[in-house]
Design a protein around this motif. Structure first.
Motif, short mmCIF file in Angstrom:
data_model
loop_
_atom_site.label_atom_id
_atom_site.label_comp_id
_atom_site.label_asym_id
_atom_site.label_seq_id
_atom_site.Cartn_x
_atom_site.Cartn_y
_atom_site.Cartn_z
N VAL A 311 0.84 -1.20 0.00
CA VAL A 311 0.00 0.00 0.00
C VAL A 311 0.87 1.25 0.00
O VAL A 311 0.58 2.23 -0.71
CB VAL A 311 -0.95 0.00 1.21
CG1 VAL A 311 -1.64 1.36 1.37
CG2 VAL A 311 -2.00 -1.10 1.07
N PHE A 312 1.95 1.23 0.78
CA PHE A 312 2.88 2.36 0.81
C PHE A 312 3.44 2.67 -0.58
O PHE A 312 3.34 3.80 -1.07
CB PHE A 312 4.02 2.06 1.79
CG PHE A 312 5.33 2.69 1.42
CD1 PHE A 312 5.49 4.08 1.46
CD2 PHE A 312 6.41 1.91 1.02
CE1 PHE A 312 6.70 4.67 1.10
CE2 PHE A 312 7.62 2.48 0.67
CZ PHE A 312 7.76 3.87 0.70
N ALA A 313 4.05 1.67 -1.21
CA ALA A 313 4.73 1.90 -2.48
C ALA A 313 3.74 2.21 -3.61
O ALA A 313 3.97 3.13 -4.42
CB ALA A 313 5.59 0.70 -2.85
N ALA A 314 2.65 1.46 -3.68
CA ALA A 314 1.67 1.70 -4.74
C ALA A 314 1.03 3.08 -4.58
O ALA A 314 0.85 3.82 -5.56
CB ALA A 314 0.60 0.61 -4.72
N GLY A 315 0.70 3.44 -3.34
CA GLY A 315 0.05 4.73 -3.09
C GLY A 315 0.92 5.90 -3.49
O GLY A 315 0.47 6.82 -4.19
N LEU A 316 2.20 5.90 -3.07
CA LEU A 316 3.05 7.04 -3.36
C LEU A 316 3.58 7.03 -4.80
O LEU A 316 3.96 8.08 -5.33
CB LEU A 316 4.20 7.11 -2.36
CG LEU A 316 3.78 7.54 -0.95
CD1 LEU A 316 4.97 7.70 -0.03
CD2 LEU A 316 2.99 8.85 -0.99
N THR A 317 3.59 5.87 -5.44
CA THR A 317 3.92 5.85 -6.87
C THR A 317 2.87 6.62 -7.66
O THR A 317 3.18 7.39 -8.57
CB THR A 317 4.02 4.41 -7.39
OG1 THR A 317 5.09 3.74 -6.73
CG2 THR A 317 4.28 4.40 -8.89
N VAL A 318 1.62 6.45 -7.28
CA VAL A 318 0.51 7.10 -7.99
C VAL A 318 0.31 8.54 -7.55
O VAL A 318 0.01 9.43 -8.37
CB VAL A 318 -0.79 6.30 -7.77
CG1 VAL A 318 -1.99 7.05 -8.34
CG2 VAL A 318 -0.67 4.91 -8.39
N LEU A 319 0.50 8.83 -6.25
CA LEU A 319 0.08 10.12 -5.70
C LEU A 319 1.17 11.17 -5.56
O LEU A 319 0.85 12.35 -5.32
CB LEU A 319 -0.55 9.89 -4.31
CG LEU A 319 -1.86 9.11 -4.29
CD1 LEU A 319 -2.32 8.89 -2.86
CD2 LEU A 319 -2.93 9.86 -5.07
N THR A 320 2.44 10.82 -5.70
CA THR A 320 3.50 11.79 -5.45
C THR A 320 3.40 13.02 -6.33
O THR A 320 3.44 14.15 -5.85
CB THR A 320 4.88 11.13 -5.62
OG1 THR A 320 5.09 10.21 -4.55
CG2 THR A 320 5.99 12.17 -5.59
N VAL A 321 3.28 12.82 -7.63
CA VAL A 321 3.21 13.97 -8.55
C VAL A 321 1.97 14.83 -8.27
O VAL A 321 2.08 16.06 -8.15
CB VAL A 321 3.27 13.51 -10.01
CG1 VAL A 321 3.00 14.68 -10.96
CG2 VAL A 321 4.62 12.89 -10.32
N VAL A 406 9.91 7.26 -9.85
CA VAL A 406 10.71 6.20 -10.45
C VAL A 406 11.35 5.33 -9.36
O VAL A 406 11.31 4.09 -9.42
CB VAL A 406 11.80 6.79 -11.36
CG1 VAL A 406 12.79 5.71 -11.79
CG2 VAL A 406 11.16 7.43 -12.59
N LEU A 407 11.92 5.95 -8.34
CA LEU A 407 12.58 5.19 -7.28
C LEU A 407 11.58 4.40 -6.44
O LEU A 407 11.86 3.26 -6.04
CB LEU A 407 13.40 6.13 -6.38
CG LEU A 407 14.60 6.80 -7.05
CD1 LEU A 407 15.32 7.70 -6.05
CD2 LEU A 407 15.57 5.77 -7.61
N THR A 408 10.42 4.97 -6.19
CA THR A 408 9.40 4.26 -5.43
C THR A 408 8.91 3.05 -6.21
O THR A 408 8.69 1.96 -5.63
CB THR A 408 8.22 5.19 -5.12
OG1 THR A 408 8.69 6.35 -4.43
CG2 THR A 408 7.19 4.49 -4.23
N ALA A 409 8.75 3.20 -7.50
CA ALA A 409 8.27 2.11 -8.34
C ALA A 409 9.26 0.94 -8.40
O ALA A 409 8.86 -0.20 -8.62
CB ALA A 409 7.99 2.61 -9.75
N ILE A 410 10.54 1.21 -8.17
CA ILE A 410 11.54 0.14 -8.17
C ILE A 410 11.29 -0.85 -7.04
O ILE A 410 11.43 -2.07 -7.21
CB ILE A 410 12.96 0.73 -8.06
CG1 ILE A 410 13.34 1.47 -9.34
CG2 ILE A 410 13.99 -0.37 -7.76
CD1 ILE A 410 14.65 2.22 -9.27
N SER A 411 10.88 -0.35 -5.88
CA SER A 411 10.67 -1.23 -4.72
C SER A 411 9.34 -1.97 -4.76
O SER A 411 9.19 -2.98 -4.06
CB SER A 411 10.76 -0.42 -3.42
OG SER A 411 12.08 -0.02 -3.15
#
Length: 429
Positions: A311-321, A406-411
Motif C-alpha cells: 500500500v505504501f509503495a503503490a500509493g506514493l507511486t501514484v500520488l506523489t506527482v 521512479v525510485l518508489t516504483a523500483i521497490s
C-alpha cells in the motif's frame, strides 16, 4: 539472548527506552542540520549574490555525511554482532555527541577561512558514521527485545523515536525562528540546537548503560569456543538477503527524506513558502506521523508486513506527482499534502526494522542490515535534498516529483514478491 540476559529480567519499557531515547538524541542531532541549513550555510561558505549557492553547498555536505553511513553500518554493525548490541549502541551515541559539539563550536568562514567548511565536513562524517551504526545496532536490539507477537509494535518505535527527535529539532528550530530575528538565527541562534543535541547524548548514554544485552557478547563467543563473525560474513553467506535489504529500502528512504525532511525546503524554493511557516507545518506533520507508527506496527502484527509495504509503495507511486503539484504558498495546502503523504509513508517506516531483522539470521544480523541499508540511504536518501535543490537551481524543479516516482516504483515489485516474515523465528543459528 546473551548470557547476561539469561540471568537479568528483561523489562520491556527499559529496553524500549534504551533503544528509543538514544535513537531520539541521535536523530535530533542529525536533523537539526537540515532544518537549520538555510540559516548557517552562509556562515561556513564564501558569500555570494545567489542565496541558493551556500544552501547547495550545505546540502552537499549533508550528502557527504550520508556516505559515512555505510561504513558505520558495516563497522559498528560488525561490532554489534561480535561484542553485543549494547556496546555498539554506546559507541554510536558517543560519536554523535562529539560531532554535535564540533558543530556548535565551529568558527565561521569569515573568521578562519577554509578551516570552517573543513570542520563542518569532519563533524558530519563523524555523525554519519554514528547514524549508520545506530540503525544497525538499535533495530536489531529493539526487535530482538520484543515478544514474537509484538515485533511490529516494537519495530515502530524505531521511527517513533526518530520522529520525536526530528519533531523536537523542528519544534526548537521553529521556536528559535520565532524568538530571534533572521540575522540572529544566521549569526549564532543555530548553534543552540547543536549544543542541546550534544548535551542530550550524555542522557542517552546513561540510559543505555542499564539495558539488557539481546545477543552474544565477546565473552559468550569465547565461552562457547566459537568463531566470531568476520566483517563481510553477511555478504559472503547471504548475498541475496543483502540485496533484498537494498530493494526494500530504496522506496522507503527517498519517500522518508522527501516527505519528512526536504518538503519544507521544496516549498520554499518552488513557491516561495515562508521558512518559519514551513517549519510549523513540518512540526505538526511530524507529530501526526509519530502517532501513526505504533498503530501501523500493531496492524502489521495482525495482518502481516507485506500488505502495508505494498500500500505504501503503490500509493506514493501514484500520488506523489499530484500531491507535490498541489503545494502552494498556502499554509493549509502544504499541511494537507504532508499529512496525506505521512499516512502512506507509515506503511514502510513502522515496520522496516521488523522486516529487516526478520530477514537476517542473528549471527550477522546487525552488519547484514546495517551496510546494505546505509549504503542505499546514502545513495538515494542523503542526496534527496541536494538533487531537489540542484533541480530548482537549474529551473527544472518539476522533475523532482518524477524522480521520486521512479525510485518508489523500483521497490514495488520487491514488496509484491517478498515472503511474509511476521511469524519467522529470531532464534540464533
Amino acid at each position: 539472548m546473551a548470557a547476561d540476559a539469561a540471568h537479568t529480567p528483561v523489562h520491556p519499557l527499559r529496553q524500549l527506552a534504551a533503544a528509543s531515547v538514544g535513537n531520539l538524541v541521535e536523530w535530533f542531532d542529525w536533523y537539526a542540520y537540515t532544518f537549520l541549513a538555510i540559516y548557517f550555510s552562509p556562515q561556513f561558505f564564501p558569500k555570494t549574490d545567489n542565496v541558493l549557492v551556500p544552501l547547495l553547498y550545505g546540502f552537499a555536505v549533508f550528502a557527504v555525511g550520508f556516505f559515512m553511513r555505510p561504513i558505520g553500518g558495516l563497522l559498528l554493525g560488525w561490532l554489534a554482532d561480535r561484542i553485543g548490541r549494547r556496546a555498539a549502541l554506546t559507541w554510536t551515541i558517543t560519536l554523535m555527541g562529539a560531532g554535535g559539539m564540533v558543530l556548535a563550536l565551529s568558527p565561521t568562514y569569515e573568521a578562519v577561512g577554509a578551516l570552517s567548511p573543513a570542520l563542518l565536513v569532519v563533524a558530519r562524517l563523524v555523525q554519519g558514521l554514528s547514524i549508520g551504526g545506530e540503525f544497525a545496532a538499535s533495530t536489531t536490539f529493539l526487535v530482538e527485545s520484543a515478544p514474537p507477537h509484538r515485533r511490529g509494535l516494537y519495530s515502530s518505535f524505531q521511527y517513533v523515536s526518530t520522529t520525536i527527535g526530528q519533531l523536537i529539532a523542528s519544534g526548537l528550530a521553529a521556536l528559535l525562528a520565532f524568538l530571534l530575528t533572521t540575522d540572529q538565527m544566521g549569526s549564532w541562534g543555530w548553534r543552540i540546537m547543536f549544543a542541546v543535541g550534544a548535551l542530550g547524548s550524555f542522557v542517552g548514554l546513561w540510559i543505555r548503560r542499564g539495558a539488557v544485552e539481546t545477543h552474544r557478547t565477546a565473552a559468550d563467543y569465547e565461552a562457547r569456543a566459537e568463531r566470531k563473525p568476520h566483517m563481510f560474513e553477511f555478504i559472503v553467506r547471504y548475498p541475496l538477503k543483502a540485496l533484498l535489504i537494498v530493494g526494500i529500502t530504496i522506496a522507503g528512504t527517498i519517500g522518508y527524506y522527501t516527505w519528512t525532511v526536504y518538503l519544507p525546503t521544496y516549498a520554499e524554493t518552488t513557491v516561495k513558502f515562508d521558512p518559519g511557516k514551513a517549519l510549523v507545518v513540518s512540526t505538526i506533520s511530524l507529530a501526526f506521523f509519530a502517532v501513526l507508527q505504533p498503530l501501523a506496527g500493531m496492524l502489521s502484527d495482525r495482518i502481516g508486513r507485506k500488505p502495508l509495504l505494498i500500500v505504501f509503495a503503490a500509493g506514493l507511486t501514484v500520488l506523489t506527482v499530484p500531491l507535490l503539484s498541489l503545494v502552494t504558498a498556502s499554509f493549509i495546502s502544504l499541511l494537507l499534502v504532508s499529512l496525506v503523504a505521512m499516512v502512506f509513508l507509515s506503511g514502510y517506516t513502522s515496520i522496516a526494522a521488523a522486516v529487516m531483522v526478520e530477514t537476517f539470521p542473528a549471527r550477522v544480523r546487525a552488519a547484514g542490515i546495517g551496510f546494505p541499508y546505509s549504503l542505499t540511504v546514502a545513495i538515494f536518501g542523503g542526496t534527496a535534498p541536494y538533487v531537489g535543490t540542484l533541480l530548482a537551481k537549474l529551473h527544472v524543479g518539476g522533475w523532482y516529483p518524477w524522480y521520486i516516482v521512479v525510485l518508489t516504483a523500483i521497490s514495488l515489485p520487491v514488496y509484491l514478491l517478498l515472503k511474509e516474515t511476521k511469524d519467522v523465528s529470531l532464534a540464533e543459528e
